[in-house]
Enzyme design. Structure first.
Site, PDB file in Angstrom:
ATOM      1  N   ASP A 107       0.823  -1.215   0.000  1.00  0.00           N
ATOM      2  CA  ASP A 107       0.000   0.000   0.000  1.00  0.00           C
ATOM      3  C   ASP A 107       0.856   1.264   0.000  1.00  0.00           C
ATOM      4  O   ASP A 107       0.365   2.356   0.326  1.00  0.00           O
ATOM      5  CB  ASP A 107      -0.906   0.015   1.242  1.00  0.00           C
ATOM      6  CG  ASP A 107      -2.192  -0.765   1.022  1.00  0.00           C
ATOM      7  OD1 ASP A 107      -2.393  -1.261  -0.093  1.00  0.00           O
ATOM      8  OD2 ASP A 107      -2.983  -0.895   1.974  1.00  0.00           O
ATOM      9  N   ASP A 161       3.935  -9.465   9.233  1.00  0.00           N
ATOM     10  CA  ASP A 161       4.093  -8.024   9.085  1.00  0.00           C
ATOM     11  C   ASP A 161       5.455  -7.720   8.482  1.00  0.00           C
ATOM     12  O   ASP A 161       6.359  -8.568   8.460  1.00  0.00           O
ATOM     13  CB  ASP A 161       3.946  -7.335  10.450  1.00  0.00           C
ATOM     14  CG  ASP A 161       2.490  -7.200  10.854  1.00  0.00           C
ATOM     15  OD1 ASP A 161       1.610  -7.477  10.021  1.00  0.00           O
ATOM     16  OD2 ASP A 161       2.227  -6.824  12.020  1.00  0.00           O
ATOM     17  N   ASP A 187      -7.134  -8.488  13.643  1.00  0.00           N
ATOM     18  CA  ASP A 187      -6.642  -9.822  13.999  1.00  0.00           C
ATOM     19  C   ASP A 187      -7.442 -10.420  15.152  1.00  0.00           C
ATOM     20  O   ASP A 187      -7.871 -11.578  15.106  1.00  0.00           O
ATOM     21  CB  ASP A 187      -5.155  -9.758  14.355  1.00  0.00           C
ATOM     22  CG  ASP A 187      -4.815  -8.557  15.235  1.00  0.00           C
ATOM     23  OD1 ASP A 187      -5.741  -7.910  15.765  1.00  0.00           O
ATOM     24  OD2 ASP A 187      -3.612  -8.273  15.389  1.00  0.00           O
TER      25      ASP A 187
END
EC number: 2.4.1.32
Length: 552
Positions: free
Chosen positions: A161, A220, A314
């Protein structure tokens, strides 16, 4: 002018006297024995103010209210203590009886079949969401591409992104490098950032090639799994159809960066050792940490996939899957390298998200949990009371209000007795349980206590914003990564210069620190206990944090 100044001085003295009577008025017996009036003569005019009502106000209203607050905090203290002891007893049981996941669930290495070849291996999708992660993109993509798994049964999906064109080109270059080595890697981008991380993950699941996959792994951008990660996790899902999630523990590569990262390591190690392991052992349920976990695709689809209604997508997914009866497995022995925020501002934003999101999710899901018919009443009680109410809401608020508001204010109420077990013995035992998770940092325990109390202010604020759905409830600030996992930087750093002093000042910490400092001075002058020693240290911790001298 002289008369005006005298009037102002009298008004000031009167206000100070009122405050002294309200907060230093002695016991209730002093109502009828102390001075009943404040008197002064200005230019021959006698002025007097009756002070009896202030003493009665203190005796009949302020002191009883403060006693009630203390009693409430004592009850909460017991609940927190019992919860902490319970979790540690479960962990002790696991250690003593060696109840490792491999013994509780079926686990066998993936079989090798000469005839079928790699067909016995399930298809695995690895998702790496990132946003302008210049410092760590090579690390995360490289670590994912080095995972030991048949190349034709593995898809790496980089969900980029990024808004910086230079970083986009770096991501493209890195993906092309690994694609030339035979890795099936895809770089997917959106034309907006709707839903932030949850939106990116949700969009990534819509591609046709994802339908071929049985399991999905999320890392991540600052996480670097070991090459055998999939070999150790996936068999739990293959051989146990009731298992939806396998979660690994985090290991912090920059824990020694500064004192702040050392204290974060202590808190997070306890979170994994106690909360995650006890939840996995006792209820087969815990919160997905958002990264370093493998999900069963079927479980995600049944639970409704990713939702972006809160900043803890999450935990949202984990709770919905848990309410459907799916089981979760936590692997304490399997670690994934990660990075801790080493800047105080970045850590504050992270803690706001981690406290605001769960509180907001609790508000949105409480009735869904109550009405659920697919899990036992005990699991629902565990979710509502232990998982949400106590750990995600009460603990934050209790820590701040009791240790940073009630205790400092108690110096003004000598007639209110706060028992030693609530201020020393119970906190000492809880702290000891926490320090056990990080033995090497035992000597930092005093700093950890003071720092946790400072951060409890931000967690309390975030909790109230989440519960009340305030203006910052959906605020998402990406935690800054500095690439600390590498001692040698792979990319040149072109960040902004260090902020000036006034830009680093945090007004909330300054205000609370100043109040506690005043209470400490008052306790030193008029108190009959050694509480002022703790108050001075806590005030210094707030003030040091307030001027930005925490982290790097």
């Amino acid at each position: 002018m002289n008369t005006f100044l005298k009037s102002l001085i009298f008004l000031q003295d009167s206000c100070l006297a009122f405050l002294s009577l309200l907060f230093h008025g002695g016991s209730s017996e002093d109502v009828n024995t102390g001075p009943k009036k404040l008197e002064a003569t200005i230019n021959g005019v006698k002025i007097s103010i009756d002070t009896t009502w202030t003493r009665r106000l203190r005796s009949l209203l302020i002191v009883p209210i403060f006693k009630s607050l203390v009693a409430f905090c004592l009850i909460i203290s017991v609940l927190v203590f019992v919860e902490g002891i319970y979790m540690n007893l479960v962990v002790l049981y696991v250690k003593l009886f060696k109840r490792k996941p491999e013994k509780v669930y079926k686990w066998e290495p993936m079989p090798e079949d000469i005839e079928l070849g790699h067909e016995t291996y399930p298809m695995v999708l690895v998702q790496i969401p990132m946003y302008n992660e210049k410092e760590v993109l090579q690390l995360s993509i490289g670590a994912a591409c080095r995972l030991i798994w048949p190349m034709d049964r593995l898809i790496i999906q980089v969900l980029d992104d990024s808004t910086d064109q230079t970083i986009k080109e770096l991501v493209n270059t890195e993906c092309a490098k690994w694609e030339s080595k035979g890795v099936n890697i895809k770089c997917e981008r959106r034309d907006n950032r709707n839903g932030y991380k949850a939106g990116a993950l949700k969009q990534g699941m819509k591609h046709n090639y994802v339908k071929l996959c049985n399991y999905v792994v999320i890392f991540d951008a600052d996480f670097q799994p070991e090459p055998d990660y999939l070999q150790r996790c996936v068999p739990f899902l293959v051989h146990n159809p009731e298992v939806a999630l396998v979660q690994a523990r985090w290991r912090f590569m920059n824990a020694n960066k500064c004192l702040m990262t050392r204290m974060q390591e202590m808190s997070l190690n306890y979170h994994f050792m106690a909360e995650q392991e006890s939840g996995s052992t006792r209820h087969a349920f815990f919160s997905f940490n958002g990264t370093a976990g493998v999900w069963r695709m079927a479980a995600m689809e049944e639970a409704g996939g990713w939702h972006d209604r809160t900043t803890v997508e999450d935990m949202d997914l984990a709770v919905r899957a848990g309410l459907l009866g799916w089981k979760f497995v936590f692997l304490n022995d399997l670690t994934v390298k990660s990075e801790l925020p080493s800047k105080y501002k970045a850590f504050r934003f992270q803690q706001h998200r981690w406290s605001c999101g769960p509180a907001n999710l609790f508000r949105k899901m409480i009735m869904e949990i109550i009405r659920n018919k697919r899990v036992t009443i005990w699991k629902k009680l565990y979710m509502m009371y232990s998982f949400f109410f106590l750990r995600k809401i009460i603990v934050h608020c209790f820590t701040f209000f009791f240790y940073c508001v009630i205790l400092p204010t108690s110096v003004f109420f000598p007639e209110v007795n706060i028992p030693a077990w609530s201020t020393f013995y119970v906190p000492s035992m809880i702290t000891l349980c926490i320090v056990i998770a990080t033995p090497r940092s035992f000597y930092l325990v005093i700093f950890w206590i003071l720092f946790e109390n400072v951060m409890s202010m931000h967690r309390t604020k975030g909790t109230f914003i989440g519960i009340l759905e305030g203006g910052r409830v959906n605020e998402w600030v990406v935690t800054e990564k500095l690439g600390d996992a590498l001692k040698t930087k792979l990319l040149p750093r072109t960040g902004k210069p260090r902020n000036g002093f006034f830009e680093r000042v945090n007004s909330k910490e300054i205000m609370v620190g100043t109040y506690i400092l005043c209470c400490a001075c008052y306790g030193l002058a008029f108190g009959n206990t050694f509480l002022y020693l703790y108050l001075f240290m806590q005030a210094v911790a707030f003030l040091v944090s307030g001027v930005g001298f925490v982290g790097i």
